[in-house]
Design an enzyme around this catalytic site. Structure first.
Site, short mmCIF file in Angstrom:
data_model
loop_
_atom_site.label_atom_id
_atom_site.label_comp_id
_atom_site.label_asym_id
_atom_site.label_seq_id
_atom_site.Cartn_x
_atom_site.Cartn_y
_atom_site.Cartn_z
N ASP A 58 0.87 -1.17 0.00
CA ASP A 58 0.00 0.00 0.00
C ASP A 58 0.91 1.22 0.00
OD1 ASP A 58 -1.66 2.14 0.55
OD2 ASP A 58 -2.78 1.12 2.13
N ASN A 85 3.35 2.66 -10.75
CA ASN A 85 2.12 2.77 -11.53
C ASN A 85 0.89 3.10 -10.69
OD1 ASN A 85 0.15 1.91 -13.83
ND2 ASN A 85 -0.32 0.51 -12.14
N TYR A 173 -6.57 15.56 -9.75
CA TYR A 173 -5.74 14.61 -10.51
C TYR A 173 -4.70 15.29 -11.41
CZ TYR A 173 -4.44 10.81 -13.65
OH TYR A 173 -3.73 9.88 -14.40
N LYS A 177 -0.42 14.96 -11.06
CA LYS A 177 0.53 14.45 -12.04
C LYS A 177 1.61 15.48 -12.34
CE LYS A 177 -0.97 10.29 -12.67
NZ LYS A 177 -0.14 9.12 -12.30
N THR A 208 -9.31 2.02 -18.14
CA THR A 208 -9.03 1.37 -16.87
C THR A 208 -10.01 1.86 -15.82
OG1 THR A 208 -7.50 3.08 -16.05
CG2 THR A 208 -6.55 1.33 -17.43
#
Length: 251
Positions: A58, A85, A173, A177, A208
């Protein structure tokens, strides 16, 4: 097994991580399938087949990270490849259409709790795993780190008002990144005088769980560049941010 490359892929029980693990195993790499839920990791190893080993990891839990690093040291004594990832995109979208979610995730009204949760995985988790695994990477004669990012984090692109992702840039998000890209650059700078290579890759808009399976391309297509960079030999490049071979993304 000691003659085979040893790889750790985080978030490898599904999506791009699972596909990357499959392809690395098919390339005769011993793959440690990092999964927050060990049972899901074990199920993934059965799907991957020989060469895959489940590893509870985790990225938001320091004890879990430390235990994973210790197990790798005990079992292998080194790590040759780290593919970071694991990521999440949000905590509040649920069934909301994208445009409705964007309305509640602007800089002016984004939930700070959601920002913290997403950044905990996408930014701080990546840094924590890097710090724990770096001593093991130093034990390899040909080590490489591949961080899976996204073009939505490109400041250069998103500062351009005509760029398609420009209207969607926000603090949850996309900015996570951007921060990941900056953290990766810090790794590149730290390791540029060593033999450890560091590369940043964007899989593109892949179907995904991260995006509710709304992506335009398959996991095989989305994993292609991650795998290509991951299996580069010691003469391969470092310090790159790519989408496809020879297709770079501006920072």
């Amino acid at each position: 097994m000691q003659d085979k490359r040893i790889a750790l892929v985080t978030g490898a029980n599904q999506g791009v991580g699972l596909q990357v693990a499959k392809e690395l195993a098919a390339n005769a790499v011993t793959v440690l399938v990092g999964s927050r839920n060990f049972e899901r990791g074990e199920a993934a190893t059965k799907e991957i087949g020989p060469g895959a080993i489940a590893l509870q990891l985790d990225v938001t839990d320091r004890a879990s990270i430390a235990a994973a690093a210790e197990r790798i040291r005990e079992d292998f004594g080194r790590l040759d490849l780290l593919v970071q990832n694991a990521a999440i995109s949000n905590t509040r979208k649920g069934s909301l259409p994208v445009q409705e979610y964007l309305k509640i995730s602007r800089a002016s009204n984004a939930s700070l709790d959601e920002v913290r949760a997403v950044w905990e995985t996408n930014v701080f988790g990546v840094l924590a795993v890097y710090q724990a695994m770096l001593p093991l990477l130093h034990e390899s004669s040909d080590a490489r780190i591949v961080n899976v990012s996204s073009a939505v984090g490109s400041l250069t692109d998103n500062a351009n008002a005509t760029h398609p992702y420009h209207p969607m840039f926000g603090p949850v998000y996309p900015a996570s990144k951007t921060a990941l890209n900056a953290i990766t650059l810090a790794m590149m700078v730290e390791l540029e005088s060593t033999g450890i290579k560091v590369n940043l890759v964007s899989p593109g808009h892949t179907r995904t769980n991260l995006n509710g399976y709304s992506g335009r391309q398959s996991v095989e297509e989305g994993s292609r560049e991650v795998v290509r960079v991951a299996v580069l030999g010691p003469d391969g490049p470092t310090g790159t941010f790519t989408r496809w071979e020879n297709v770079t993304i501006p920072w």
